[in-house]
Scaffold this active site. Structure first.
Site, short mmCIF file in Angstrom:
data_model
loop_
_atom_site.label_atom_id
_atom_site.label_comp_id
_atom_site.label_asym_id
_atom_site.label_seq_id
_atom_site.Cartn_x
_atom_site.Cartn_y
_atom_site.Cartn_z
N ASP A 82 -44.71 -32.31 -33.07
CA ASP A 82 -44.37 -33.72 -32.64
C ASP A 82 -43.34 -33.80 -31.75
O ASP A 82 -42.35 -33.05 -31.58
CB ASP A 82 -43.79 -34.45 -33.95
CG ASP A 82 -43.22 -35.96 -33.86
OD1 ASP A 82 -44.20 -36.61 -33.05
OD2 ASP A 82 -42.41 -36.26 -34.68
N GLU A 134 -47.82 -40.49 -25.01
CA GLU A 134 -47.00 -41.62 -25.26
C GLU A 134 -46.95 -42.25 -24.25
O GLU A 134 -46.38 -41.91 -23.06
CB GLU A 134 -45.74 -41.48 -26.01
CG GLU A 134 -44.80 -42.55 -26.36
CD GLU A 134 -43.51 -42.07 -27.02
OE1 GLU A 134 -42.51 -42.97 -26.74
OE2 GLU A 134 -43.23 -41.27 -27.55
N HIS A 175 -37.43 -44.89 -34.12
CA HIS A 175 -37.28 -43.95 -34.83
C HIS A 175 -35.84 -44.03 -35.82
O HIS A 175 -34.94 -44.87 -35.27
CB HIS A 175 -37.09 -42.71 -34.05
CG HIS A 175 -38.16 -42.30 -33.35
ND1 HIS A 175 -38.19 -42.42 -31.96
CD2 HIS A 175 -39.62 -41.97 -33.61
CE1 HIS A 175 -39.62 -42.07 -31.68
NE2 HIS A 175 -40.09 -41.71 -32.49
N GLY A 176 -35.78 -43.42 -36.89
CA GLY A 176 -34.58 -43.53 -37.74
C GLY A 176 -34.48 -44.78 -38.82
O GLY A 176 -35.46 -45.37 -39.37
N GLY A 204 -42.07 -44.19 -35.88
CA GLY A 204 -41.09 -44.81 -36.46
C GLY A 204 -41.61 -45.61 -37.84
O GLY A 204 -41.26 -46.88 -38.00
N ASN A 225 -46.44 -41.91 -38.35
CA ASN A 225 -45.38 -40.78 -38.56
C ASN A 225 -44.31 -41.45 -39.57
O ASN A 225 -43.83 -42.34 -39.16
CB ASN A 225 -44.64 -40.48 -37.21
CG ASN A 225 -45.46 -39.59 -36.25
OD1 ASN A 225 -46.74 -39.63 -36.51
ND2 ASN A 225 -44.91 -39.14 -35.15
N THR A 228 -38.16 -40.16 -42.12
CA THR A 228 -36.58 -40.62 -42.36
C THR A 228 -36.28 -40.96 -43.92
O THR A 228 -35.48 -40.62 -44.40
CB THR A 228 -35.93 -41.47 -41.50
OG1 THR A 228 -36.30 -41.13 -40.12
CG2 THR A 228 -34.67 -41.91 -41.61
#
Length: 276
Positions: A82, A134, A175-176, A204, A225, A228
């Protein structure tokens, strides 16, 4: 069984589902992913984000273990790098048996991103290894996100210029941990998919509602994906166990609690992605 990213996304396309791509940072995470997938008999993607998680365990240590678990699994498993951002990192993943790699040149000028991605595709395809890349940027900043959304025309051009197998693009995820409710441009996914004719990858994925997941999958997302929140819930479970413990809490207890929590989270997530 170990299969390529292209193969596993072909399964997803045929079934009109998305495959969960779960990052791992240790043996407990690997076991949680495989046990969840096998219990539901669904394909899965084991991922390692070296740029984010090498502080916990190096790629050359966790990679071979990921490959071994994939080979022994009773369901199709892709082992995927990743956000690879260097040729050395991608070459290392290929050498240890990864069946998919992501080259992330999204922060580079377009022509440089294309040139680097094409080089990765050329090398990887010789070994039957699939490539994700990406265009646009997910990042971590919700305030500036809209300016980074992927344009369908740019996506089509990028796919034609690189011959990648899967496209990660930006349509409102980050993300996160989300600081506010995510606002997704879900129609954009369908326009991108129509123009580029490649499986769309959502980065994300933690924090998205089940209904929005289903809407994104309907528009063409085939890889999601997710890490988190699984890690957060596992941490919550460990903390709650320690707070309420009346006796000693040992490290092996903590590892087992975290693994069981992640397994449960991944089962629930896979059910949503697979429309079970």
């Amino acid at each position: 069984m170990l299969v390529s990213l292209k193969t596993i996304l072909g399964i997803a396309e045929a079934k009109q589902i998305a495959v969960g791509a779960f990052n791992v940072t240790g043996l407990e995470g690997i076991r949680a992913v495989i046990e969840a997938a096998e219990s539901l008999q669904q394909p899965v993607i084991l991922q390692f984000a070296n740029s984010a998680h090498n502080m916990y365990i190096p790629l050359d240590m966790i990679g071979p273990i990921m490959v071994e678990f994939a080979e022994r699994s009773s369901v199709p498993v892709c082992v995927h790098l990743d956000h690879g951002n260097s040729f050395d990192e991608i070459s290392a993943a290929i050498d240890m048996g990864f069946s998919g790699v992501m080259y992330d040149g999204s922060a580079l000028p377009y022509e440089e991103n294309v040139a680097n991605t094409r080089a990765v595709v050329e090398i990887s395809h010789k070994y039957g290894i699939s490539v994700e890349a990406e265009i646009g940027s997910m990042g971590n900043d919700e305030a500036q996100l809209k300016s980074c959304y992927t344009e369908p025309e740019d996506a089509a051009r990028f796919v034609e210029d690189t011959d990648i197998d899967a496209l990660a693009c930006s349509f409102g995820t980050v993300h996160g941990i989300y600081l506010s409710a995510p606002k997704l441009d879900i129609e954009r996914i369908g326009h991108i998919k129509e123009r580029c004719n490649r499986p769309i990858v959502m980065h994300g994925g933690s924090g998205i509602s089940d209904e929005d997941f289903r809407r994104c999958i309907k528009e063409g997302v085939r890889k999601i994906n997710f890490y988190t929140y699984a890690a957060k819930y596992a941490g919550d479970a460990v903390r709650d166990s320690i707070i309420h413990a009346e006796e000693n809490v040992y490290f092996h207890d903590i590892a087992a609690i975290a693994m069981n929590s992640m397994t449960d989270t991944y089962k629930k997530t896979i059910k949503v992605f697979s429309n079970l």
